[in-house]
Scaffold this active site. Structure first.
Site, PDB file in Angstrom:
ATOM      1  N   LYS A  84       0.842  -1.207   0.000  1.00  0.00           N
ATOM      2  CA  LYS A  84       0.000   0.000   0.000  1.00  0.00           C
ATOM      3  C   LYS A  84       0.868   1.245   0.000  1.00  0.00           C
ATOM      4  O   LYS A  84       0.557   2.235  -0.672  1.00  0.00           O
ATOM      5  CB  LYS A  84      -0.934   0.007   1.207  1.00  0.00           C
ATOM      6  CG  LYS A  84      -1.885   1.208   1.205  1.00  0.00           C
ATOM      7  CD  LYS A  84      -2.873   1.166   2.351  1.00  0.00           C
ATOM      8  CE  LYS A  84      -3.791   2.377   2.324  1.00  0.00           C
ATOM      9  NZ  LYS A  84      -4.785   2.338   3.437  1.00  0.00           N
ATOM     10  N   CYS A 188      -3.723 -11.312   3.164  1.00  0.00           N
ATOM     11  CA  CYS A 188      -2.810 -10.278   3.640  1.00  0.00           C
ATOM     12  C   CYS A 188      -2.531 -10.473   5.124  1.00  0.00           C
ATOM     13  O   CYS A 188      -3.448 -10.747   5.919  1.00  0.00           O
ATOM     14  CB  CYS A 188      -3.404  -8.900   3.382  1.00  0.00           C
ATOM     15  SG  CYS A 188      -2.449  -7.548   4.111  1.00  0.00           S
ATOM     16  N   ASP A 195      -5.513 -12.879  -1.284  1.00  0.00           N
ATOM     17  CA  ASP A 195      -4.489 -12.764  -2.317  1.00  0.00           C
ATOM     18  C   ASP A 195      -4.558 -14.029  -3.171  1.00  0.00           C
ATOM     19  O   ASP A 195      -4.383 -15.133  -2.651  1.00  0.00           O
ATOM     20  CB  ASP A 195      -3.091 -12.635  -1.695  1.00  0.00           C
ATOM     21  CG  ASP A 195      -2.914 -11.347  -0.914  1.00  0.00           C
ATOM     22  OD1 ASP A 195      -3.406 -10.304  -1.378  1.00  0.00           O
ATOM     23  OD2 ASP A 195      -2.293 -11.395   0.162  1.00  0.00           O
ATOM     24  N   GLU A 228       5.770 -12.579  -0.587  1.00  0.00           N
ATOM     25  CA  GLU A 228       7.168 -13.000  -0.528  1.00  0.00           C
ATOM     26  C   GLU A 228       7.378 -14.065   0.543  1.00  0.00           C
ATOM     27  O   GLU A 228       8.137 -15.022   0.362  1.00  0.00           O
ATOM     28  CB  GLU A 228       8.071 -11.795  -0.236  1.00  0.00           C
ATOM     29  CG  GLU A 228       7.961 -10.657  -1.252  1.00  0.00           C
ATOM     30  CD  GLU A 228       6.935  -9.600  -0.883  1.00  0.00           C
ATOM     31  OE1 GLU A 228       7.098  -8.434  -1.308  1.00  0.00           O
ATOM     32  OE2 GLU A 228       5.954  -9.928  -0.161  1.00  0.00           O
TER      33      GLU A 228
END
Length: 281
Positions: A84, A188, A195, A228
């Protein structure tokens, strides 16, 4: 050390109307890496491939320009950039005049490099490529290569990471395979928003049971972690439980806020994949 909870995730945030590099919010990779047993020496190489679809600035005469940016962040950096904050940072270019795309590229490279290497004794750059509208037609769409695990009719009952599901034929002839799935989903770490992603597993070594691998990938469905971190967790679970001689894990997540993040981790030095989006991206 900054934490995800200190970021703008899940909070009202006004858009800056002029360029502001301070909007970038770095988050240390270390805590989540320690959680999966990683220390200072990483067992993998790789990078995080970002695509920014909402990039605009002004010419010196005030005319808006639009472009796509491809950003490559080495996995050796001590920090990631919270997405963000990256969106807010890129939007701060909107009313800022720049001499041209090269100046925009150099500014993004310098700012993101400083954020992801912040706190490190030495720093290296990140890769940035700007794609202008006359090049948009050359931006391809291609699905991940490999044998689809999604063809398998299996029962799935676990929706938090279950590495114990993974199985490999240790006593049989080793194989080299590329396996893919479009069923990767996580959430998230801070907001819990979904996601969605596709994942590719390339490996050499004992043959991994495909059904158990698909069940394992599906088990991320209710897991809260950044992109990640999910890919590094998948890599380490496969590396430690299936014991391949070579392994590469690559995920392409659908975009949120005009950004997609596509982490790549490999047990051996290898060029990062070409940043080509899938149909869902």
């Amino acid at each position: 050390m900054t934490t995800p909870e200190q970021s703008q995730l899940g909070k009202p945030a006004p858009y800056a109307d002029r360029y502001d590099a301070s909007l970038l919010f770095p988050i240390s990779r270390r805590p989540k890496r320690e959680e999966i047993g990683l220390g200072e020496t990483l067992p993998f190489f790789g990078a995080d491939l970002w695509t920014a679809f909402e990039l605009s600035w002004l010419t010196p005469r005030g005319k808006p320009q639009v472009a796509i940016a491809h950003v490559t962040v080495p996995c050796e950096t001590p920090n990631i950039v919270e997405s963000k904050s990256f969106k807010l940072y890129l939007n701060s270019f909107t009313n800022e005049p720049f001499a041209g795309a090269d100046e925009v590229r150099d500014r993004i490279r310098a700012d993101v490099s400083e954020a992801v290497w912040r706190g490190a004794p030495s720093q290296a750059g990140v890769g940035v490529r700007i794609v202008m509208p006359e090049q948009f037609d050359a931006e391809p769409i291609h699905e991940l290569d490999g044998l689809s695990l999604d063809r398998l009719d299996i029962e799935c009952t676990q929706y938090t990471p279950a590495p114990e599901l993974l199985k490999a034929a240790a006593g049989e002839q080793p194989v080299t395979e590329t396996l893919v799935s479009n069923l990767l989903k996580s959430n998230c770490l801070v907001t819990g928003q979904p996601d969605w992603g596709s994942v590719q597993v390339r490996y050499s070594g004992p043959q991994i049971d495909q059904g158990s691998l698909l069940q394992y990938l599906v088990s991320f469905r209710n897991h809260n972690e950044f992109h990640e971190q999910c890919v590094e967790r998948i890599f380490m679970d496969l590396w430690t439980r299936c014991r391949p001689t070579k392994l590469a894990v690559y995920a392409r997540y659908t975009r949120r806020g005009g950004l997609d993040i596509n982490p790549f981790r490999s047990s051996h030095p290898a060029p990062a994949p070409t940043n080509v989006r899938t149909a869902r991206q």
